[in-house]
Design a protein around this motif. Structure first.
Motif, PDB file in Angstrom:
ATOM      1  N   UNK A   1       0.783  -1.359   0.211  1.00 25.78           N
ATOM      2  CA  UNK A   1       0.360  -0.489  -0.032  1.00 25.78           C
ATOM      3  C   UNK A   1       0.805   1.484   0.256  1.00 25.78           C
ATOM      4  N   UNK A   2       1.164   2.160  -1.065  1.00 24.33           N
ATOM      5  CA  UNK A   2       1.440   3.695  -1.264  1.00 24.33           C
ATOM      6  C   UNK A   2       1.216   4.364  -0.257  1.00 24.33           C
ATOM      7  N   UNK A   3       2.369   5.356   0.402  1.00 23.35           N
ATOM      8  CA  UNK A   3       2.335   5.789   1.410  1.00 23.35           C
ATOM      9  C   UNK A   3       1.169   7.333   0.962  1.00 23.35           C
ATOM     10  N   UNK A   4       0.569   7.914   1.938  1.00 24.06           N
ATOM     11  CA  UNK A   4       0.898   9.404   1.219  1.00 24.06           C
ATOM     12  C   UNK A   4       1.201  10.652   0.410  1.00 24.06           C
ATOM     13  N   UNK A   5       2.535   9.953   0.928  1.00 26.41           N
ATOM     14  CA  UNK A   5       3.482  10.879   0.676  1.00 26.41           C
ATOM     15  C   UNK A   5       4.012  10.066  -1.052  1.00 26.41           C
ATOM     16  N   UNK A   6       3.629   9.010  -0.948  1.00 29.73           N
ATOM     17  CA  UNK A   6       4.362   8.375  -2.376  1.00 29.73           C
ATOM     18  C   UNK A   6       2.789   8.736  -3.689  1.00 29.73           C
ATOM     19  N   UNK A   7       2.040   8.575  -2.807  1.00 30.91           N
ATOM     20  CA  UNK A   7       1.288   8.924  -4.140  1.00 30.91           C
ATOM     21  C   UNK A   7       0.687  11.064  -4.377  1.00 30.91           C
ATOM     22  N   UNK A  74      -4.718   9.179   6.695  1.00 32.25           N
ATOM     23  CA  UNK A  74      -4.336   8.774   5.691  1.00 32.25           C
ATOM     24  C   UNK A  74      -4.016   7.201   6.137  1.00 32.25           C
ATOM     25  N   UNK A  75      -2.927   6.957   6.814  1.00 32.04           N
ATOM     26  CA  UNK A  75      -2.439   5.291   6.805  1.00 32.04           C
ATOM     27  C   UNK A  75      -3.750   4.642   7.740  1.00 32.04           C
ATOM     28  N   UNK A  76      -4.211   5.773   9.036  1.00 33.85           N
ATOM     29  CA  UNK A  76      -5.436   5.110   9.705  1.00 33.85           C
ATOM     30  C   UNK A  76      -6.623   5.131   9.005  1.00 33.85           C
ATOM     31  N   UNK A  77      -6.308   5.323   7.998  1.00 34.68           N
ATOM     32  CA  UNK A  77      -7.644   5.669   7.222  1.00 34.68           C
ATOM     33  C   UNK A  77      -8.053   4.308   6.508  1.00 34.68           C
ATOM     34  N   UNK A 142      -8.095  14.327  -1.687  1.00 32.75           N
ATOM     35  CA  UNK A 142      -7.055  13.775  -1.522  1.00 32.75           C
ATOM     36  C   UNK A 142      -7.248  12.300  -2.042  1.00 32.75           C
ATOM     37  N   UNK A 143      -8.331  11.957  -1.950  1.00 33.55           N
ATOM     38  CA  UNK A 143      -8.784  10.451  -2.279  1.00 33.55           C
ATOM     39  C   UNK A 143      -8.320  10.614  -3.949  1.00 33.55           C
ATOM     40  N   UNK A 144      -9.070  11.037  -4.822  1.00 34.49           N
ATOM     41  CA  UNK A 144      -8.947  11.103  -6.304  1.00 34.49           C
ATOM     42  C   UNK A 144      -7.855  10.501  -6.611  1.00 34.49           C
ATOM     43  N   UNK A 145      -6.655  11.168  -5.527  1.00 33.74           N
ATOM     44  CA  UNK A 145      -5.506  10.701  -5.698  1.00 33.74           C
ATOM     45  C   UNK A 145      -4.859   9.118  -5.399  1.00 33.74           C
ATOM     46  N   UNK A 146      -5.715   8.524  -4.396  1.00 27.25           N
ATOM     47  CA  UNK A 146      -5.488   7.439  -4.007  1.00 27.25           C
ATOM     48  C   UNK A 146      -5.857   6.294  -5.414  1.00 27.25           C
TER      49      UNK A 146
END
Length: 146
Positions: A1-7, A74-77, A142-146
């Motif tokens: 699973x990619x981190x928020x920073x990676x995405x 994000x990680x907790x989400x 943010x979620x649109x980039x996930x």
């Protein structure tokens, strides 16, 4: 699973995140009314009038720090099963808003522009309230980039 920073901070994505963030701020600003809304609009006008380009430059510079502050949420989400990140952020606004204000307060503290410091200081007291209102849209962006 990619981190928020990676995405969000990939070189091909980060400029779009910055652009979306600027659009989000513009949209949230347009929706403001009342006394505190007027104060935010006046502060924004002061910054964009007396420091041309500063706003765009500052947002671009703050995005990595904002992403870093949002990463634990994000990680907790993700661990909690996902769903709607905007709703997740809104339900945790008492934690999320102070985390994001760390970034904007640091920006104020680093700024050598008296106009920016005065404008920010004038609206800092209501910043959490305005930020809280923006969390659903921030989460969706943010979620649109996930």
């Amino acid at each position: 699973m990619a981190t928020l920073q990676e995405m969000l901070l990939r070189p091909d994505v980060q400029p779009r995140v910055v652009s979306d963030t600027l659009a989000l701020v513009d949209s949230e600003l347009a929706s403001k009314s009342g006394l505190s809304g007027t104060a935010v609009k006046v502060a924004f006008k002061a910054i964009t009038t007396f420091a041309p380009g500063y706003y765009q430059e500052t947002v671009a510079g703050m995005v990595p720090d904002m992403v870093n502050q949002l990463a634990p949420f994000w990680a907790d989400f993700q661990v909690s099963g996902g769903g709607d990140f905007g709703d997740y952020l809104s339900k945790r606004s008492d934690e999320v808003c102070p985390a994001l204000l760390v970034v904007t307060d640091a920006m104020r503290d680093r700024s050598g522009r008296a106009t920016v410091v005065r404008a920010y200081s004038a609206v800092r007291g209501s910043a959490s309230k305005h930020m809280e209102a923006a969390l659903p849209n921030l989460g969706a962006m943010i979620q649109k980039y996930a």
